[in-house]
Scaffold this motif. Structure first.
Motif, mmCIF file in Angstrom:
data_model
loop_
_atom_site.group_PDB
_atom_site.id
_atom_site.type_symbol
_atom_site.label_atom_id
_atom_site.label_comp_id
_atom_site.label_asym_id
_atom_site.label_seq_id
_atom_site.Cartn_x
_atom_site.Cartn_y
_atom_site.Cartn_z
ATOM 1 N N THR A 107 60.355 52.058 17.738
ATOM 2 C CA THR A 107 60.494 52.194 19.171
ATOM 3 C C THR A 107 61.948 51.977 19.569
ATOM 4 O O THR A 107 62.616 51.106 19.037
ATOM 5 N N THR A 108 62.429 52.749 20.538
ATOM 6 C CA THR A 108 63.795 52.550 21.011
ATOM 7 C C THR A 108 63.849 51.490 22.100
ATOM 8 O O THR A 108 64.827 50.779 22.218
ATOM 9 N N ASP A 109 62.792 51.391 22.924
ATOM 10 C CA ASP A 109 62.743 50.358 23.951
ATOM 11 C C ASP A 109 62.311 49.051 23.313
ATOM 12 O O ASP A 109 61.420 49.026 22.477
ATOM 13 N N PHE A 110 62.949 47.974 23.736
ATOM 14 C CA PHE A 110 62.614 46.665 23.187
ATOM 15 C C PHE A 110 61.894 45.868 24.255
ATOM 16 O O PHE A 110 62.328 45.809 25.406
ATOM 17 N N LEU A 111 60.784 45.245 23.879
ATOM 18 C CA LEU A 111 60.005 44.430 24.801
ATOM 19 C C LEU A 111 60.570 43.013 24.849
ATOM 20 O O LEU A 111 60.696 42.356 23.825
ATOM 21 N N HIS A 112 60.903 42.574 26.044
ATOM 22 C CA HIS A 112 61.475 41.248 26.259
ATOM 23 C C HIS A 112 60.398 40.311 26.797
ATOM 24 O O HIS A 112 59.223 40.659 26.822
ATOM 25 N N GLY A 113 60.813 39.148 27.273
ATOM 26 C CA GLY A 113 59.890 38.176 27.840
ATOM 27 C C GLY A 113 59.785 38.313 29.345
ATOM 28 O O GLY A 113 60.354 39.227 29.944
ATOM 29 N N THR A 114 59.084 37.397 29.957
ATOM 30 C CA THR A 114 58.907 37.432 31.404
ATOM 31 C C THR A 114 60.144 36.946 32.142
ATOM 32 O O THR A 114 60.407 37.391 33.249
ATOM 33 N N VAL A 115 60.884 36.027 31.547
ATOM 34 C CA VAL A 115 62.088 35.473 32.163
ATOM 35 C C VAL A 115 63.325 35.830 31.339
ATOM 36 O O VAL A 115 64.352 36.199 31.890
ATOM 37 N N HIS A 116 63.210 35.725 30.040
ATOM 38 C CA HIS A 116 64.355 35.904 29.152
ATOM 39 C C HIS A 116 64.387 37.290 28.518
ATOM 40 O O HIS A 116 63.344 37.893 28.283
ATOM 41 N N GLU A 117 65.607 37.737 28.221
ATOM 42 C CA GLU A 117 65.801 38.957 27.439
ATOM 43 C C GLU A 117 66.356 38.552 26.085
ATOM 44 O O GLU A 117 67.227 37.680 25.994
ATOM 45 N N ALA A 118 65.863 39.184 25.055
ATOM 46 C CA ALA A 118 66.309 38.871 23.697
ATOM 47 C C ALA A 118 67.735 39.370 23.484
ATOM 48 O O ALA A 118 68.054 40.507 23.843
ATOM 49 N N ALA A 119 68.556 38.523 22.904
ATOM 50 C CA ALA A 119 69.927 38.888 22.569
ATOM 51 C C ALA A 119 69.926 39.849 21.377
ATOM 52 O O ALA A 119 68.917 40.014 20.690
ATOM 53 N N GLU A 120 71.047 40.452 21.142
ATOM 54 C CA GLU A 120 71.172 41.460 20.094
ATOM 55 C C GLU A 120 70.783 40.938 18.715
ATOM 56 O O GLU A 120 70.126 41.646 17.953
ATOM 57 N N ASP A 121 71.175 39.703 18.375
ATOM 58 C CA ASP A 121 70.865 39.186 17.037
ATOM 59 C C ASP A 121 69.366 39.032 16.827
ATOM 60 O O ASP A 121 68.834 39.369 15.766
ATOM 61 N N LEU A 122 68.660 38.581 17.853
ATOM 62 C CA LEU A 122 67.205 38.458 17.752
ATOM 63 C C LEU A 122 66.560 39.841 17.700
ATOM 64 O O LEU A 122 65.667 40.085 16.882
ATOM 65 N N GLN A 123 67.027 40.740 18.538
ATOM 66 C CA GLN A 123 66.490 42.104 18.518
ATOM 67 C C GLN A 123 66.686 42.747 17.141
ATOM 68 O O GLN A 123 65.772 43.389 16.621
ATOM 69 N N GLU A 124 67.860 42.572 16.574
ATOM 70 C CA GLU A 124 68.139 43.154 15.255
ATOM 71 C C GLU A 124 67.178 42.622 14.198
ATOM 72 O O GLU A 124 66.647 43.384 13.390
ATOM 73 N N ALA A 125 66.933 41.312 14.233
ATOM 74 C CA ALA A 125 66.016 40.714 13.252
ATOM 75 C C ALA A 125 64.592 41.228 13.439
ATOM 76 O O ALA A 125 63.887 41.486 12.461
ATOM 77 N N LEU A 126 64.175 41.382 14.673
ATOM 78 C CA LEU A 126 62.814 41.827 14.949
ATOM 79 C C LEU A 126 62.636 43.317 14.698
ATOM 80 O O LEU A 126 61.533 43.776 14.414
ATOM 81 N N ARG A 127 63.714 44.050 14.771
ATOM 82 C CA ARG A 127 63.673 45.492 14.481
ATOM 83 C C ARG A 127 63.943 45.780 13.007
ATOM 84 O O ARG A 127 63.997 46.939 12.610
ATOM 85 N N SER A 128 64.088 44.748 12.202
ATOM 86 C CA SER A 128 64.476 44.920 10.795
ATOM 87 C C SER A 128 63.455 45.712 9.989
ATOM 88 O O SER A 128 63.796 46.332 8.994
ATOM 89 N N ASP A 129 62.199 45.658 10.401
ATOM 90 C CA ASP A 129 61.189 46.502 9.760
ATOM 91 C C ASP A 129 60.073 46.779 10.767
ATOM 92 O O ASP A 129 59.924 46.078 11.763
#
Length: 101
Positions: A2-24
């Motif tokens: 997916t190109t869109d990344f799902l964030h939280g209700t208050v917080h948005e995930a920073a790039e390093d967290l997004q990269e780790a979660l998109r790793s596979d």
């Protein structure tokens, strides 16, 4: 993936967290299976760190806990930044009052 990344209700995930979660694909699928509040708790937990090494450990632990089926970070009192819910007495005493000192 997916190109869109799902964030939280208050917080948005920073790039390093997004990269780790998109790793596979499976990690991203597990992340996307969380509720917005669940994602928010993990993001807040990662963002709460002060040291880069702790942040890296929490990001990796997030991945592991997703694979273990966890819906919220283990041993986390919860996000104190939500405006829809007052902090619990424990959050107020330990997380909020301690920071004010």
């Amino acid at each position: 993936m997916t190109t869109d990344f799902l964030h939280g209700t208050v917080h948005e995930a920073a790039e390093d967290l997004q990269e780790a979660l998109r790793s596979d694909d499976l990690t991203l699928q597990l992340w996307e299976g969380l509720s917005p509040l669940g994602r928010n708790e993990f993001i807040c937990w990662v963002e709460d760190t002060k040291q880069p090494a702790t942040r890296r450990r929490r990001i990796e632990r997030t991945r592991h806990e997703l694979f273990e089926g966890k819906k919220r970070p283990c041993c986390w009192a919860g996000c104190i930044h939500r405006t829809d819910k007052a902090p619990s007495r424990w959050q107020q005493a330990v997380l909020i009052d301690q920071r004010a000192k």
